[in-house]
Scaffold this motif. Structure first.
Motif, PDB file in Angstrom:
ATOM      1  N   GLU A  29     -15.443 -12.160 -30.437  1.00  0.00           N
ATOM      2  CA  GLU A  29     -15.464 -10.701 -30.483  1.00  0.00           C
ATOM      3  C   GLU A  29     -14.811 -10.144 -29.224  1.00  0.00           C
ATOM      4  O   GLU A  29     -15.120 -10.572 -28.118  1.00  0.00           O
ATOM      5  N   LEU A  30     -13.913  -9.166 -29.397  1.00  0.00           N
ATOM      6  CA  LEU A  30     -13.257  -8.527 -28.262  1.00  0.00           C
ATOM      7  C   LEU A  30     -14.186  -7.505 -27.634  1.00  0.00           C
ATOM      8  O   LEU A  30     -14.839  -6.726 -28.341  1.00  0.00           O
ATOM      9  N   SER A  31     -14.233  -7.498 -26.298  1.00  0.00           N
ATOM     10  CA  SER A  31     -15.031  -6.523 -25.559  1.00  0.00           C
ATOM     11  C   SER A  31     -14.223  -6.007 -24.380  1.00  0.00           C
ATOM     12  O   SER A  31     -13.386  -6.719 -23.826  1.00  0.00           O
ATOM     13  N   CYS A  32     -14.492  -4.766 -24.006  1.00  0.00           N
ATOM     14  CA  CYS A  32     -13.851  -4.149 -22.851  1.00  0.00           C
ATOM     15  C   CYS A  32     -14.951  -3.675 -21.920  1.00  0.00           C
ATOM     16  O   CYS A  32     -15.766  -2.818 -22.300  1.00  0.00           O
ATOM     17  N   ASP A  33     -15.001  -4.230 -20.729  1.00  0.00           N
ATOM     18  CA  ASP A  33     -16.036  -3.911 -19.732  1.00  0.00           C
ATOM     19  C   ASP A  33     -17.439  -4.075 -20.306  1.00  0.00           C
ATOM     20  O   ASP A  33     -18.330  -3.261 -20.065  1.00  0.00           O
ATOM     21  N   GLY A  34     -17.631  -5.119 -21.108  1.00  0.00           N
ATOM     22  CA  GLY A  34     -18.948  -5.437 -21.655  1.00  0.00           C
ATOM     23  C   GLY A  34     -19.326  -4.705 -22.931  1.00  0.00           C
ATOM     24  O   GLY A  34     -20.376  -4.968 -23.504  1.00  0.00           O
ATOM     25  N   VAL A  35     -18.484  -3.788 -23.394  1.00  0.00           N
ATOM     26  CA  VAL A  35     -18.766  -3.024 -24.612  1.00  0.00           C
ATOM     27  C   VAL A  35     -17.855  -3.536 -25.730  1.00  0.00           C
ATOM     28  O   VAL A  35     -16.632  -3.588 -25.548  1.00  0.00           O
ATOM     29  N   PRO A  36     -18.420  -3.918 -26.888  1.00  0.00           N
ATOM     30  CA  PRO A  36     -17.577  -4.419 -27.983  1.00  0.00           C
ATOM     31  C   PRO A  36     -16.525  -3.394 -28.402  1.00  0.00           C
ATOM     32  O   PRO A  36     -16.805  -2.194 -28.482  1.00  0.00           O
ATOM     33  N   MET A  37     -15.307  -3.877 -28.634  1.00  0.00           N
ATOM     34  CA  MET A  37     -14.227  -3.011 -29.093  1.00  0.00           C
ATOM     35  C   MET A  37     -14.364  -2.825 -30.606  1.00  0.00           C
ATOM     36  O   MET A  37     -14.872  -3.697 -31.298  1.00  0.00           O
ATOM     37  N   THR A  38     -13.898  -1.688 -31.092  1.00  0.00           N
ATOM     38  CA  THR A  38     -14.015  -1.385 -32.513  1.00  0.00           C
ATOM     39  C   THR A  38     -12.658  -1.452 -33.197  1.00  0.00           C
ATOM     40  O   THR A  38     -11.617  -1.271 -32.566  1.00  0.00           O
ATOM     41  N   LEU A  39     -12.707  -1.693 -34.487  1.00  0.00           N
ATOM     42  CA  LEU A  39     -11.504  -1.727 -35.305  1.00  0.00           C
ATOM     43  C   LEU A  39     -10.961  -0.312 -35.413  1.00  0.00           C
ATOM     44  O   LEU A  39     -11.715   0.620 -35.708  1.00  0.00           O
ATOM     45  N   LYS A  40      -9.681  -0.135 -35.143  1.00  0.00           N
ATOM     46  CA  LYS A  40      -9.094   1.198 -35.198  1.00  0.00           C
ATOM     47  C   LYS A  40      -8.891   1.590 -36.660  1.00  0.00           C
ATOM     48  O   LYS A  40      -8.317   0.838 -37.442  1.00  0.00           O
ATOM     49  N   ALA A  41      -9.349   2.775 -36.997  1.00  0.00           N
ATOM     50  CA  ALA A  41      -9.209   3.270 -38.373  1.00  0.00           C
ATOM     51  C   ALA A  41      -7.778   3.769 -38.591  1.00  0.00           C
ATOM     52  O   ALA A  41      -7.139   4.299 -37.681  1.00  0.00           O
ATOM     53  N   ALA A  42      -7.300   3.611 -39.814  1.00  0.00           N
ATOM     54  CA  ALA A  42      -5.975   4.083 -40.169  1.00  0.00           C
ATOM     55  C   ALA A  42      -5.983   5.604 -40.215  1.00  0.00           C
ATOM     56  O   ALA A  42      -6.972   6.229 -40.585  1.00  0.00           O
ATOM     57  N   THR A  91      -8.031 -16.667 -30.548  1.00  0.00           N
ATOM     58  CA  THR A  91      -7.653 -15.259 -30.545  1.00  0.00           C
ATOM     59  C   THR A  91      -6.581 -14.973 -29.498  1.00  0.00           C
ATOM     60  O   THR A  91      -6.682 -15.390 -28.362  1.00  0.00           O
ATOM     61  N   ARG A  92      -5.533 -14.252 -29.938  1.00  0.00           N
ATOM     62  CA  ARG A  92      -4.465 -13.792 -29.052  1.00  0.00           C
ATOM     63  C   ARG A  92      -4.187 -12.339 -29.394  1.00  0.00           C
ATOM     64  O   ARG A  92      -4.173 -11.968 -30.566  1.00  0.00           O
ATOM     65  N   VAL A  93      -3.963 -11.512 -28.371  1.00  0.00           N
ATOM     66  CA  VAL A  93      -3.701 -10.097 -28.582  1.00  0.00           C
ATOM     67  C   VAL A  93      -2.518  -9.637 -27.746  1.00  0.00           C
ATOM     68  O   VAL A  93      -2.134 -10.294 -26.782  1.00  0.00           O
ATOM     69  N   VAL A  94      -1.951  -8.486 -28.147  1.00  0.00           N
ATOM     70  CA  VAL A  94      -0.896  -7.824 -27.394  1.00  0.00           C
ATOM     71  C   VAL A  94      -1.416  -6.439 -27.040  1.00  0.00           C
ATOM     72  O   VAL A  94      -2.003  -5.753 -27.879  1.00  0.00           O
ATOM     73  N   VAL A  95      -1.190  -6.018 -25.804  1.00  0.00           N
ATOM     74  CA  VAL A  95      -1.611  -4.687 -25.361  1.00  0.00           C
ATOM     75  C   VAL A  95      -0.660  -3.662 -25.967  1.00  0.00           C
ATOM     76  O   VAL A  95       0.550  -3.737 -25.771  1.00  0.00           O
ATOM     77  N   VAL A  96      -1.210  -2.700 -26.725  1.00  0.00           N
ATOM     78  CA  VAL A  96      -0.417  -1.629 -27.325  1.00  0.00           C
ATOM     79  C   VAL A  96      -0.486  -0.390 -26.443  1.00  0.00           C
ATOM     80  O   VAL A  96       0.510   0.258 -26.179  1.00  0.00           O
ATOM     81  N   ARG A  97      -1.676  -0.045 -25.982  1.00  0.00           N
ATOM     82  CA  ARG A  97      -1.892   1.103 -25.099  1.00  0.00           C
ATOM     83  C   ARG A  97      -2.768   0.641 -23.954  1.00  0.00           C
ATOM     84  O   ARG A  97      -3.775  -0.018 -24.168  1.00  0.00           O
ATOM     85  N   ALA A  98      -2.366   0.996 -22.735  1.00  0.00           N
ATOM     86  CA  ALA A  98      -3.115   0.586 -21.548  1.00  0.00           C
ATOM     87  C   ALA A  98      -3.653   1.815 -20.819  1.00  0.00           C
ATOM     88  O   ALA A  98      -3.036   2.877 -20.864  1.00  0.00           O
ATOM     89  N   PRO A  99      -4.787   1.663 -20.124  1.00  0.00           N
ATOM     90  CA  PRO A  99      -5.422   2.801 -19.439  1.00  0.00           C
ATOM     91  C   PRO A  99      -4.878   3.097 -18.049  1.00  0.00           C
ATOM     92  O   PRO A  99      -5.612   3.083 -17.070  1.00  0.00           O
ATOM     93  N   GLY A 100      -3.605   3.365 -17.910  1.00  0.00           N
ATOM     94  CA  GLY A 100      -3.036   3.748 -16.616  1.00  0.00           C
ATOM     95  C   GLY A 100      -3.113   2.629 -15.600  1.00  0.00           C
ATOM     96  O   GLY A 100      -2.757   1.489 -15.868  1.00  0.00           O
ATOM     97  N   GLN A 101      -3.607   2.943 -14.403  1.00  0.00           N
ATOM     98  CA  GLN A 101      -3.672   1.970 -13.316  1.00  0.00           C
ATOM     99  C   GLN A 101      -4.947   1.145 -13.327  1.00  0.00           C
ATOM    100  O   GLN A 101      -5.118   0.258 -12.500  1.00  0.00           O
ATOM    101  N   GLU A 102      -5.868   1.426 -14.252  1.00  0.00           N
ATOM    102  CA  GLU A 102      -7.119   0.682 -14.309  1.00  0.00           C
ATOM    103  C   GLU A 102      -6.885  -0.717 -14.866  1.00  0.00           C
ATOM    104  O   GLU A 102      -5.962  -0.954 -15.621  1.00  0.00           O
ATOM    105  N   ARG A 103      -7.757  -1.635 -14.480  1.00  0.00           N
ATOM    106  CA  ARG A 103      -7.716  -3.000 -15.005  1.00  0.00           C
ATOM    107  C   ARG A 103      -9.107  -3.312 -15.565  1.00  0.00           C
ATOM    108  O   ARG A 103      -9.958  -3.863 -14.868  1.00  0.00           O
ATOM    109  N   PRO A 104      -9.370  -2.934 -16.835  1.00  0.00           N
ATOM    110  CA  PRO A 104     -10.674  -3.230 -17.412  1.00  0.00           C
ATOM    111  C   PRO A 104     -10.834  -4.722 -17.641  1.00  0.00           C
ATOM    112  O   PRO A 104      -9.844  -5.454 -17.771  1.00  0.00           O
ATOM    113  N   GLU A 105     -12.073  -5.182 -17.687  1.00  0.00           N
ATOM    114  CA  GLU A 105     -12.332  -6.588 -17.982  1.00  0.00           C
ATOM    115  C   GLU A 105     -12.355  -6.766 -19.496  1.00  0.00           C
ATOM    116  O   GLU A 105     -13.224  -6.241 -20.180  1.00  0.00           O
ATOM    117  N   ILE A 106     -11.380  -7.503 -20.016  1.00  0.00           N
ATOM    118  CA  ILE A 106     -11.282  -7.745 -21.449  1.00  0.00           C
ATOM    119  C   ILE A 106     -11.769  -9.162 -21.711  1.00  0.00           C
ATOM    120  O   ILE A 106     -11.273 -10.114 -21.101  1.00  0.00           O
TER     121      ILE A 106
END
Length: 106
Positions: free
Chosen positions: A86-99, A21-36
């Motif tokens: 499975e992708l997770s952010c800060d221990g919570v599974p990430m969800t598929l973005k709906a169109a 799995t490889r990903v590109v960051v599309v939107r980032a949460p400001g100055q925070e650095r979440p654990e992905i």
């Protein structure tokens, strides 16, 4: 004491350490650095990935071309290489973005 990791930036590439799995960051949460994480292991910068086989990356599959968001919708990742983790952010599974629904044409 070590310095904190730099904040995520749009366009940054991340790679899983346990699967393809490889990903590109599309939107980032400001100055925070979440654990992905992917497959339970932290993701590493895309250019320095050294993929290591894993015995159990998880049941979920990350699909190429799909966007994944965290629960607060402050982080958005685009999958550019699919894998079994499975992708997770800060221990919570990430969800598929709906169109977004298209407007009705009458």
């Amino acid at each position: 004491m070590t310095s904190p990791a730099p904040a995520l930036r749009p366009g940054e590439q991340l790679a899983s350490a346990v699967c393809s799995t490889r990903v590109v960051v599309v939107r980032a949460p400001g100055q925070e650095r979440p654990e992905i994480t992917c497959g339970g292991s932290p993701m590493v910068p895309g250019k320095s990935s050294a993929q290591q086989p894993s015995s159990d990356p998880g049941d979920a599959v990350t699909l190429i071309g799909k966007r994944y968001v965290n629960a607060a919708a402050t982080l958005e990742l685009l999958c550019v290489s699919s894998g079994p983790g499975e992708l997770s952010c800060d221990g919570v599974p990430m969800t598929l973005k709906a169109a977004k629904p298209l407007p009705a044409s009458d």
